[in-house]
Design a protein around this motif. Structure first.
Motif, PDB file in Angstrom:
ATOM      1  N   ILE A  57       0.798  -1.340   0.226  1.00  0.00           N
ATOM      2  CA  ILE A  57      -0.108   0.086   0.156  1.00  0.00           C
ATOM      3  C   ILE A  57       0.682   1.273  -0.084  1.00  0.00           C
ATOM      4  CG2 ILE A  57      -1.638   1.232   1.156  1.00  0.00           C
ATOM      5  CD1 ILE A  57      -2.981  -1.406   2.242  1.00  0.00           C
ATOM      6  N   GLY A  58       1.946   1.088   0.725  1.00  0.00           N
ATOM      7  CA  GLY A  58       2.924   2.391   0.726  1.00  0.00           C
ATOM      8  C   GLY A  58       3.526   2.349  -0.431  1.00  0.00           C
ATOM      9  N   LEU A  59       3.737   1.326  -1.465  1.00  0.00           N
ATOM     10  CA  LEU A  59       4.268   1.548  -2.730  1.00  0.00           C
ATOM     11  C   LEU A  59       3.440   2.144  -3.573  1.00  0.00           C
ATOM     12  CD1 LEU A  59       6.187   0.675  -4.903  1.00  0.00           C
ATOM     13  CD2 LEU A  59       5.332  -1.669  -5.094  1.00  0.00           C
ATOM     14  N   ILE A  60       1.988   1.621  -3.562  1.00  0.00           N
ATOM     15  CA  ILE A  60       1.234   2.381  -4.499  1.00  0.00           C
ATOM     16  C   ILE A  60       0.977   3.654  -4.242  1.00  0.00           C
ATOM     17  CG2 ILE A  60      -1.421   2.537  -4.893  1.00  0.00           C
ATOM     18  CD1 ILE A  60      -1.319  -0.683  -4.184  1.00  0.00           C
ATOM     19  N   ILE A  61       1.011   4.017  -2.997  1.00  0.00           N
ATOM     20  CA  ILE A  61       1.113   5.887  -2.535  1.00  0.00           C
ATOM     21  C   ILE A  61       2.106   6.418  -3.200  1.00  0.00           C
ATOM     22  CG2 ILE A  61       0.736   7.379  -0.633  1.00  0.00           C
ATOM     23  CD1 ILE A  61      -0.521   5.344   1.280  1.00  0.00           C
ATOM     24  N   TYR A  62       3.088   5.963  -2.957  1.00  0.00           N
ATOM     25  CA  TYR A  62       4.664   6.306  -3.235  1.00  0.00           C
ATOM     26  C   TYR A  62       4.475   6.576  -4.866  1.00  0.00           C
ATOM     27  CZ  TYR A  62       9.336   6.894  -5.074  1.00  0.00           C
ATOM     28  OH  TYR A  62      10.473   7.136  -5.779  1.00  0.00           O
ATOM     29  N   TRP A  63       3.853   5.427  -5.602  1.00  0.00           N
ATOM     30  CA  TRP A  63       3.819   5.741  -7.120  1.00  0.00           C
ATOM     31  C   TRP A  63       3.162   6.872  -7.688  1.00  0.00           C
ATOM     32  CZ3 TRP A  63       6.209   2.100 -10.691  1.00  0.00           C
ATOM     33  CH2 TRP A  63       5.960   2.203 -11.970  1.00  0.00           C
ATOM     34  N   PHE A  64       1.854   7.117  -7.049  1.00  0.00           N
ATOM     35  CA  PHE A  64       1.129   7.785  -7.666  1.00  0.00           C
ATOM     36  C   PHE A  64       1.168   9.519  -6.945  1.00  0.00           C
ATOM     37  CE2 PHE A  64      -1.529   4.079  -8.601  1.00  0.00           C
ATOM     38  CZ  PHE A  64      -1.718   4.203  -9.864  1.00  0.00           C
ATOM     39  N   SER A  65       1.985   9.478  -6.007  1.00  0.00           N
ATOM     40  CA  SER A  65       2.282  10.807  -5.473  1.00  0.00           C
ATOM     41  C   SER A  65       3.601  11.219  -5.580  1.00  0.00           C
ATOM     42  CB  SER A  65       1.810  10.692  -3.864  1.00  0.00           C
ATOM     43  OG  SER A  65       2.606   9.865  -3.075  1.00  0.00           O
ATOM     44  N   PRO A  80       0.430  19.340  -6.944  1.00  0.00           N
ATOM     45  CA  PRO A  80      -0.950  19.574  -6.397  1.00  0.00           C
ATOM     46  C   PRO A  80      -1.047  19.237  -4.843  1.00  0.00           C
ATOM     47  CG  PRO A  80      -0.871  17.865  -8.336  1.00  0.00           C
ATOM     48  CD  PRO A  80       0.453  18.285  -8.124  1.00  0.00           C
ATOM     49  N   LEU A  81      -1.820  19.980  -4.158  1.00  0.00           N
ATOM     50  CA  LEU A  81      -1.966  20.038  -2.841  1.00  0.00           C
ATOM     51  C   LEU A  81      -2.135  18.642  -2.126  1.00  0.00           C
ATOM     52  CD1 LEU A  81      -2.070  21.844  -0.308  1.00  0.00           C
ATOM     53  CD2 LEU A  81      -4.589  22.114  -0.636  1.00  0.00           C
ATOM     54  N   TRP A  82      -3.029  17.884  -2.785  1.00  0.00           N
ATOM     55  CA  TRP A  82      -3.108  16.700  -2.269  1.00  0.00           C
ATOM     56  C   TRP A  82      -2.055  15.564  -2.188  1.00  0.00           C
ATOM     57  CZ3 TRP A  82      -2.352  11.518  -4.334  1.00  0.00           C
ATOM     58  CH2 TRP A  82      -1.888  11.548  -5.703  1.00  0.00           C
ATOM     59  N   LYS A  83      -0.951  15.761  -3.071  1.00  0.00           N
ATOM     60  CA  LYS A  83       0.362  15.278  -3.235  1.00  0.00           C
ATOM     61  C   LYS A  83       1.341  15.984  -2.287  1.00  0.00           C
ATOM     62  CE  LYS A  83      -0.141  13.615  -7.754  1.00  0.00           C
ATOM     63  NZ  LYS A  83       0.657  13.619  -9.166  1.00  0.00           N
ATOM     64  N   GLN A  84       1.255  17.397  -2.056  1.00  0.00           N
ATOM     65  CA  GLN A  84       1.949  17.940  -0.917  1.00  0.00           C
ATOM     66  C   GLN A  84       1.606  17.356   0.393  1.00  0.00           C
ATOM     67  OE1 GLN A  84       4.366  20.605  -1.211  1.00  0.00           O
ATOM     68  NE2 GLN A  84       4.334  19.714  -3.279  1.00  0.00           N
ATOM     69  N   THR A  85       0.317  17.150   0.450  1.00  0.00           N
ATOM     70  CA  THR A  85      -0.150  16.425   1.777  1.00  0.00           C
ATOM     71  C   THR A  85       0.291  15.109   2.271  1.00  0.00           C
ATOM     72  OG1 THR A  85      -2.356  18.036   1.596  1.00  0.00           O
ATOM     73  CG2 THR A  85      -2.209  16.322   3.300  1.00  0.00           C
TER      74      THR A  85
END
Length: 336
Positions: A57-65, A80-85
Motif C-alpha cells: 500500500i505504501g508502494l502504491i501511494i509512493y507511485w502515484f504521489s 497538487p495540494l493532495w500530493k503535498q499533503t
C-alpha cells in the motif's frame, strides 16, 4: 485460559506473503528514490520507513504521489495540494510511527499493561517526530537553528501526532486484544498489528496535515534539486531538463520588478516554486484557528482512546490472559 477471540484473524501464511510483498516494495522504493526520484533526503528515508510499515500500500501511494514519471518533471508532478499533503503525512508517519513501534517493542519486555504502554508510545512517537524528523532533519531547509526549528515545529508536530495516535491506538489495542502474541516484538503478529495501525494512522492524520500544509504551517512534498542539502537549484543548471520551465517561471516572477530587487526575488524562488514548502505565511494563521484545530485533534485522540477501551483490553499484559473477555458476535445459524 485465553478467550477464543485470541485466535488469529487469518492464516499465518497470508502474513508471510504480506511480509514478502513488503520486502519487495521497500526494495523498489529505496532503489527508485536513491537512483531516479529527486526527493529530499529526509523524505527518502521517510518513504522507505513508511513503506516498511505499510508494505504494498505504501508502494502504491509512493507511485502515484511522489515517483518522478520522467526526468525533470518531479516539481510539476508533486505540485497538487493532495500530493503535498501526502508528503507531509508520510514525514509525520515516518517519525511518529517509528517512535511508537520502537517504544512498543521495548515496553513489551517489561510486562506493562496496555493502558500504560499506549501513553509511553505516544510520548516516544512525539519525541522522535519532533526532535529528530522535524527539528533535526529540517532545520537546514528552514534555515533555522535547532532551537528555532523546535519552536517552529512544535504545534504542527503535536497536532499531527494527536491525529496519528488517534488512528494507531485503537487499532493496536483491538488487534492485540484479539491475539496477545501481537504484544511481543518477537512475534510476526506484532509487526502485522503495527503495519495495520500505521495504515489507519496515516488515513486519520491526512486531513490534519492537509490543513497544516494548506495554511503553510507544515512543509509538503519537496525536491532535492531546489531544497535538498547539496541539491542545485534548477534555474542555475542550464543542462537540466527542467531548466526552461524554471526559467520561464523566473521570467514571469521578475516581470516588472526593478533590477535591484530581483536578487531578493531570486533567493526566494526555490521555496516559492515548491507548493507547500514556503511556510512564510504560516504566522498569519490566527491563534484561535490554531487552538480550534488543536482541540479537535485532542478530541480525535480521546475518541481513539474510547474505542481502544471499549473494544479492547487496556489491562492486558504480555504473556497473560485478558482480564476481560471480548464479546463474540453470534454466527448465523448458531446460538451462543
Amino acid at each position: 485460559m485465553m478467550h477464543p477471540m485470541s485466535e488469529p484473524l487469518f492464516p499465518e501464511y497470508l502474513l508471510w506473503i504480506w511480509f514478502a510483498l513488503t520486502a519487495l516494495s521497500v526494495a523498489y522504493v529505496a532503489w527508485d528514490l536513491f537512483t531516479s526520484t529527486p526527493e529530499m533526503k529526509v523524505m527518502k528515508y521517510g518513504w522507505v520507513l513508511v513503506t516498511l510499515y505499510t508494505g504494498p500500500i505504501g508502494l502504491i501511494i509512493y507511485w502515484f504521489s511522489c515517483r518522478e514519471p520522467s526526468p525533470g518533471t518531479h516539481e510539476q508532478f508533486i505540485a497538487p495540494l493532495w500530493k503535498q499533503t501526502v508528503g507531509s503525512t508520510i514525514h509525520c508517519a515516518a517519525g511518529d510511527a517509528t517512535g511508537i513501534i520502537v517504544a512498543a517493542a521495548i515496553t513489551g519486555y517489561f510486562g506493562l499493561s496496555m493502558g500504560v504502554d499506549i501513553w509511553l508510545e505516544y510520548a516516544a512517537g512525539f519525541a522522535f517526530g519532533l526532535f529528530i524528523f522535524q527539528a533535526l532533519f529540517m532545520k537546514d531547509m528552514m534555515k533555522m537553528s535547532y532551537g528555532q526549528a523546535l519552536r517552529h515545529s512544535f504545534l504542527p508536530e503535536w497536532v499531527s501526532m494527536n491525529a496519528m495516535m488517534a488512528g494507531m491506538m485503537p487499532t493496536m489495542v483491538i488487534l492485540m486484544s484479539r491475539d496477545m502474541r501481537a504484544m511481543e516484538a518477537n512475534s510476526p503478529w506484532f509487526w502485522a498489528a503495527m503495519s495495520a495501525a500505521t495504515l489507519v494512522g496515516v488515513v486519520v492524520a491526512y486531513p490534519v496535515n492537509y490543513w497544516l500544509v494548506k495554511n503553510k504551517l507544515k512543509h509538503g512534498m519537496g525536491t532535492e534539486r531546489a531544497l535538498g542539502k547539496g541539491g542545485a537549484p534548477i534555474a542555475e543548471d542550464p543542462g537540466h531538463p527542467a531548466h526552461s520551465t524554471a526559467m520561464a517561471g523566473m521570467a514571469g516572477m521578475h516581470h516588472g520588478v526593478p533590477p535591484e530587487k530581483r536578487e531578493t526575488a531570486h533567493q526566494g524562488h526555490d521555496m516559492a516554486a515548491m507548493p507547500g514548502m514556503d511556510m512564510s505565511d504560516g504566522a498569519q494563521v490566527s491563534g484561535l484557528r490554531k487552538a480550534v484545530v488543536t482541540l479537535l485533534t485532542l478530541a480525535m485522540l480521546a475518541v481513539g482512546y474510547y474505542l481502544a477501551a471499549r473494544y479492547g483490553d487496556l489491562n492486558m499484559r504480555p504473556g497473560e490472559p485478558m482480564s476481560m473477555p471480548m464479546p463474540m458476535p453470534a454466527m448465523p445459524g448458531h446460538s451462543m
